[in-house]
Motif scaffolding. Structure first.
Motif, PDB file in Angstrom:
ATOM      1  N   ARG B 126     -40.567 -35.747   8.300  1.00 24.70           N
ATOM      2  CA  ARG B 126     -39.110 -35.689   8.306  1.00 24.70           C
ATOM      3  C   ARG B 126     -38.460 -36.675   7.331  1.00 24.70           C
ATOM      4  O   ARG B 126     -37.295 -36.535   7.015  1.00 24.70           O
ATOM      5  N   ALA B 156     -35.281 -28.269  12.774  1.00 27.12           N
ATOM      6  CA  ALA B 156     -34.696 -27.988  14.083  1.00 27.12           C
ATOM      7  C   ALA B 156     -35.397 -28.889  15.099  1.00 27.12           C
ATOM      8  O   ALA B 156     -36.461 -29.436  14.807  1.00 27.12           O
ATOM      9  N   PRO B 157     -34.830 -29.039  16.299  1.00 31.83           N
ATOM     10  CA  PRO B 157     -35.490 -29.890  17.299  1.00 31.83           C
ATOM     11  C   PRO B 157     -36.920 -29.446  17.598  1.00 31.83           C
ATOM     12  O   PRO B 157     -37.770 -30.270  17.931  1.00 31.83           O
ATOM     13  N   ASP B 158     -37.184 -28.133  17.452  1.00 30.26           N
ATOM     14  CA  ASP B 158     -38.547 -27.672  17.739  1.00 30.26           C
ATOM     15  C   ASP B 158     -39.477 -27.825  16.522  1.00 30.26           C
ATOM     16  O   ASP B 158     -40.613 -27.376  16.537  1.00 30.26           O
ATOM     17  N   GLY B 159     -39.003 -28.425  15.466  1.00 27.45           N
ATOM     18  CA  GLY B 159     -39.851 -28.693  14.303  1.00 27.45           C
ATOM     19  C   GLY B 159     -39.798 -27.613  13.234  1.00 27.45           C
ATOM     20  O   GLY B 159     -40.467 -27.745  12.208  1.00 27.45           O
ATOM     21  N   ALA B 160     -39.021 -26.572  13.451  1.00 28.52           N
ATOM     22  CA  ALA B 160     -38.936 -25.506  12.441  1.00 28.52           C
ATOM     23  C   ALA B 160     -38.173 -26.015  11.222  1.00 28.52           C
ATOM     24  O   ALA B 160     -37.153 -26.696  11.365  1.00 28.52           O
ATOM     25  N   TYR B 197     -30.150 -30.826  13.280  1.00 30.91           N
ATOM     26  CA  TYR B 197     -29.874 -30.463  14.679  1.00 30.91           C
ATOM     27  C   TYR B 197     -28.558 -29.679  14.785  1.00 30.91           C
ATOM     28  O   TYR B 197     -28.464 -28.692  15.518  1.00 30.91           O
ATOM     29  N   HIS B 200     -29.015 -26.228  13.408  1.00 28.84           N
ATOM     30  CA  HIS B 200     -29.749 -25.430  14.385  1.00 28.84           C
ATOM     31  C   HIS B 200     -28.797 -24.942  15.484  1.00 28.84           C
ATOM     32  O   HIS B 200     -28.798 -23.769  15.863  1.00 28.84           O
ATOM     33  N   ASN B 201     -27.984 -25.859  15.988  1.00 29.87           N
ATOM     34  CA  ASN B 201     -27.030 -25.487  17.046  1.00 29.87           C
ATOM     35  C   ASN B 201     -26.055 -24.436  16.550  1.00 29.87           C
ATOM     36  O   ASN B 201     -25.711 -23.502  17.266  1.00 29.87           O
TER      37      ASN B 201
END
Lengths: 404, 459
Positions: B126, B156-160, B197, B200-201
């Motif tokens: 990151r 994204a929070p899931d690592g994408a 983040y 993503h949201n």
């Protein structure tokens, strides 16, 4: 009768920054004000997209005259902002045409400063009868300011109050810019003449530095170019004394390489100091000479200086006290303000800087907000004891007071 | 004997000169040192300001209206926080395996493509980095002409992997801008994480936003339609009221003269003439009833639905029975009534409602059958549900809605008397009281039950 409005912001999008400044400054004046023949004085830091700024001003206020210059930071009613994209404006709204006029020139240099200033003053006088104060915004690197002042005095007479400052960049001393409507100049100068008999300008100036050590003696110079100090190449000796490399660019050295010169005695009291300070913004690498903003004759003595924090604050209070006494009974209509670029973040941390500005603004804003436009420039034009002088490293404040 | 103090040795001029030089050197070093301290303080000020801006961006960015606004805000905040003249935000497009430019700042005169590719797998971590640290990326982003820049991947929070953000300087800018401090990459990473983040949201909420937007659009449309309907209803009712009033006057004249003919000049008429006169008289009366009903209907709409008195419905129904005792006894109708409640209502409209329903039940019961009507009530939490049950001809399922329409008659006019306004008035009365009316029937010939609800109001 001129009315003034000001605003500043740190919006990074240049178009939005200008529109937002105009909206904020002219809020409550009605939609019609945008179509009037206004004067817009612009101060911006060098990161802004100048064509976008000027185009936005032109689009929003098509009849306005826009003039301005770059600086190392702006000072508004809202405080100081030295970011790469900071903008401050002062808008003057005349009651009738002819209450202000402008003149400008390009390519002003040390050798032609008198001539260019004289020509501008003549144009201003011819175009705007009744000018009772002159506001100068000029290139901060190349001008010989004392010569320029002589040029103005020879047209308007020595009693004409002259105030303003020289433009700067972000203390790099590489390029500074001036604006006239949509034109962007790099070595220009602008004169604004205010012709409002109800207004007069009261000025205050102060630095708060003291000379240290033994003075250098200018042993070879020509006009404002100093070749030798104490018989040695001037810039090399200065850098050596400051333990800095000889090839240092003058910009980053501004905070430490200021030089003090003894003032004639009649100015000591009103200046609150025996020494006037000089900044070096241009160096000739070939012969290790440097340029002063004013003539520096051989035999003159120059001191290195050091800031005295107590003197800075106490002197500021005394300056504001003197100013308040002179304004007494009149109402401030607007304040222009030029601070030396070195007095921004290069010299003071945010808290000290904010305190200095607060000490100036608060006594003048007791009765409410006041249009305020200031900049951190390379030099300041301020009248001292009735004589127009060019200063460096000072805070200079110009209060446009309305006669009852 | 104590040591005697010798005469003080005066420093030589050379010694004093050396001392002076030493002091001068110390002073000038002090000046430089002081300057260094100020620079450090300034750096701290800037760092503090940067984190304040990062914090502010989190709050401002979250509430942007669209992805475009969000992207513009993000690039502007990066420019502010890192004092760089240029910034680019690009989002990864999974289907096309490329980056799509969402927003860019300050690239005047630089052509920025809408989509561009970078080789995958470069962003395993990151952390942000200087463009000079990745030759590949420097080459792939060469269209930006950035000499010095910070780049960070967005996740994204899931690592994408979501995209990249870059901020920096072109060679021309380097006159005024200091080279980027590699230390800045930490703060850059923090801000890029925030962007990732939020992006993503934004994407996750986009569908929801779209649905909400469409729903709002439909709601607006419905509101407009409802307003139109209300307006045309009001106009129609106003029209009915005016027309009824204006028709009444000439009708009164027709009926007056018909009455005179019947009473004073009947002898002078032939049998045919008397028959015709009777038809005129009957039709004029029917016309009068229609106008009265129309007037009643129109009046319902123009009366306010606020501030009803409490009405005892037992008394209301009793009055209805008394008023219609002739027809009730003529048809030998049996009317059974459960104890009814008291509730806030318009007394006249309640009478009209029960009368219309009772007479309707009698009217639509075949002549050879004795009408049996029962009026019942159920108590619910917020309202009463009434039922007027009959043993009449019933209603086919397909007509259950239309019978409440204006002038709706399911039968030829000769078979059952009426003008098709009775049930419309019932519906209007019930709705005027914020209730609902409907009908159930087992089918033709099996009777019908008219249900309606009326609010209980304040007990």
């Amino acid at each position: 009768m001129l009315r003034f409005y000001s605003a500043s912001n740190g919006v990074v999008n240049s178009e939005k920054a200008m529109l937002s400044c105009l909206e904020s400054a002219l809020a409550g004046q009605g939609a019609g004000i945008y179509d009037k023949e206004l004067l817009i004085v612009i101060h911006t830091t060098v990161g802004h997209d100048f064509p976008a700024l000027l185009a936005a001003a032109r689009e929003r206020c098509p009849q306005a005259t826009a003039v301005g210059c770059t600086c190392a930071g702006i000072i508004g009613e809202e405080g100081a902002n030295e970011n790469m994209r900071a903008l401050g404006i002062m808008v003057a709204e005349p009651e009738r045409s002819g209450e202000f006029g402008i003149a400008f020139c390009d390519n002003i240099r040390g050798y032609n400063s008198y001539q260019k200033a004289r020509e501008m003053a003549e144009a201003l006088k011819a175009g705007t009868p009744g000018v009772n104060m002159v506001h100068i915004l000029a290139s901060g690197i190349d001008i010989a300011a004392d010569r320029a002042l002589e040029g103005v005095a020879d047209v308007f007479g020595p009693a004409m109050p002259v105030f303003g400052g020289t433009s700067s960049d972000n203390m790099r001393a590489i390029s500074t810019y001036q604006f006239v409507n949509c034109r962007i100049l790099e070595r220009g100068a602008i004169m604004i003449g205010y012709a409002d008999p109800s207004l007069s300008v009261e000025m205050g100036v102060h630095h708060g530095s003291i000379p240290v050590g033994r003075p250098f003696t200018v042993t070879r110079s020509k006009a404002n170019q100093v070749f030798e100090l104490d018989g040695q190449p001037a810039w090399r000796l200065l850098m050596e004394k400051l333990s800095l490399p000889e090839n240092s660019h003058p910009g980053p050295c501004i905070p430490v390489a200021g030089l003090a010169e003894l003032l004639p005695e009649e100015y000591h009291e009103v200046y609150d100091n025996r020494y006037i300070l000089r900044v070096i913004v241009k160096v000739d690498e070939e012969d290790s000479s440097f340029y002063m903003p004013v003539d520096c004759p051989e035999g003159a003595q120059l001191w290195l200086t050091q800031r005295d924090e107590n003197l800075i604050f106490s002197g500021l209070e005394r300056m504001m006290g003197r100013l308040a006494r002179r304004i007494e009974g009149r109402k401030a209509a607007a304040v222009f303000h030029t601070d030396c670029a070195a007095r921004g973040r290069a010299m003071f941390n945010k808290i000290v800087k904010d305190e200095i500005i607060e000490k100036m603004q608060s006594p003048l804003m007791k009765e409410g907000p006041l249009p305020w436009l200031g900049m951190y420039g390379f030099g300041e034009f301020t009248t001292l004891n009735g004589k127009n002088l060019f200063h460096n490293y000072t805070t200079s404040i110009y209060v446009l007071a309305r006669k009852e | 004997m104590g040591a005697t103090k010798g005469p003080e040795k005066k420093p030589t001029y050379e010694e004093l000169e050396a001392l002076c030089r030493e002091l001068q050197a110390k002073v000038t070093k002090g000046i430089v040192l002081q300057q260094e301290l100020i620079s450090i303080k300034d750096e701290l000020d800037q760092e503090l300001n940067r984190f304040r801006l990062i914090q502010e961006f989190g709050e401002v960015g979250m509430f942007r209206e669209s992805i475009r606004d969000f992207a513009i805000t993000a690039t502007e905040y990066f420019v502010m926080a890192f004092e760089q003249p240029h910034c680019l935000l690009a989002e990864y497009q999974l289907e096309e395996d490329c980056l799509k430019t969402l927003s860019f700042f300050g690239f005047v005169g630089t052509e920025i493509p809408g989509r561009f590719s970078i080789s995958g797998g470069q962003f395993r971590q990151r952390e942000g980095f200087l463009i000079s640290q990745s030759e590949t990326l420097q080459r792939e982003l060469s269209f930006l002409s950035l000499e010095d820049a910070l780049i960070a991947p967005l996740f994204a929070p899931d690592g994408a992997f979501l995209g990249i953000i870059a901020a920096g300087q072109q060679s021309e800018d380097q006159r005024f801008y200091n080279p980027i401090d590699p230390k800045d990459r930490h703060a850059f990473t923090v801000m890029a994480t925030k962007v990732g983040y939020l992006l993503h949201n934004f994407r996750a909420n986009e569908q929801l936003r779209q649905e909400i937007k469409e729903r709002k659009k439909v709601e607006k449309m419905l509101e407009a339609k409802a307003a139109d309907l209300l307006r045309s209803n009001a106009e129609l009712e106003q029209f009915a009221y005016v027309v009824s009033h204006d028709l009444k006057a000439p009708l009164r004249n027709v009926m007056g003269y018909a009455h005179l003919l019947k009473n004073k000049h009947q002898e002078g008429l032939s049998d045919k003439g008397r028959e015709y006169l009777e038809v005129i008289w009957k039709e004029a009366n029917r016309f009068n009833t229609i106008i009265d009903d129309l007037l009643a209907y129109a009046r319902l709409s123009s009366s306010s639905g606020e501030g009803f008195p409490i009405v005892d419905l037992n008394l209301t129904v009793e009055r209805v029975k008394n008023r219609n005792s002739f027809i009730i006894s003529q048809r030998q109708a049996k009317i059974s009534i459960q104890p009814l409640p008291c509730l806030p209502a318009c007394p006249a409209q309640m009478e009209q409602l029960f009368q219309n329903l009772v007479l309707n039940a009698i009217k639509f019961t075949p002549e050879q059958r004795r009408p049996e009507i029962s009026i019942e009530v159920d108590e619910e939490k917020e309202y009463y549900r009434f039922a007027v049950r009959d043993n009449g001809i019933g209603i086919a399922e397909e007509h259950r809605q239309e019978i409440f329409g204006l002038f709706q008659r399911l039968h030829p006019s000769g078979k059952y008397e009426g003008n098709g306004l009775g049930l419309s008035i019932c519906k209007k009365v019930v709705e005027h009281h914020k209730g609902r009316i409907w009908v159930r029937s087992e089918g033709k010939g099996k009777g019908a039950v008219f249900y309606f609800t009326l609010p209980r109001g304040v007990e």
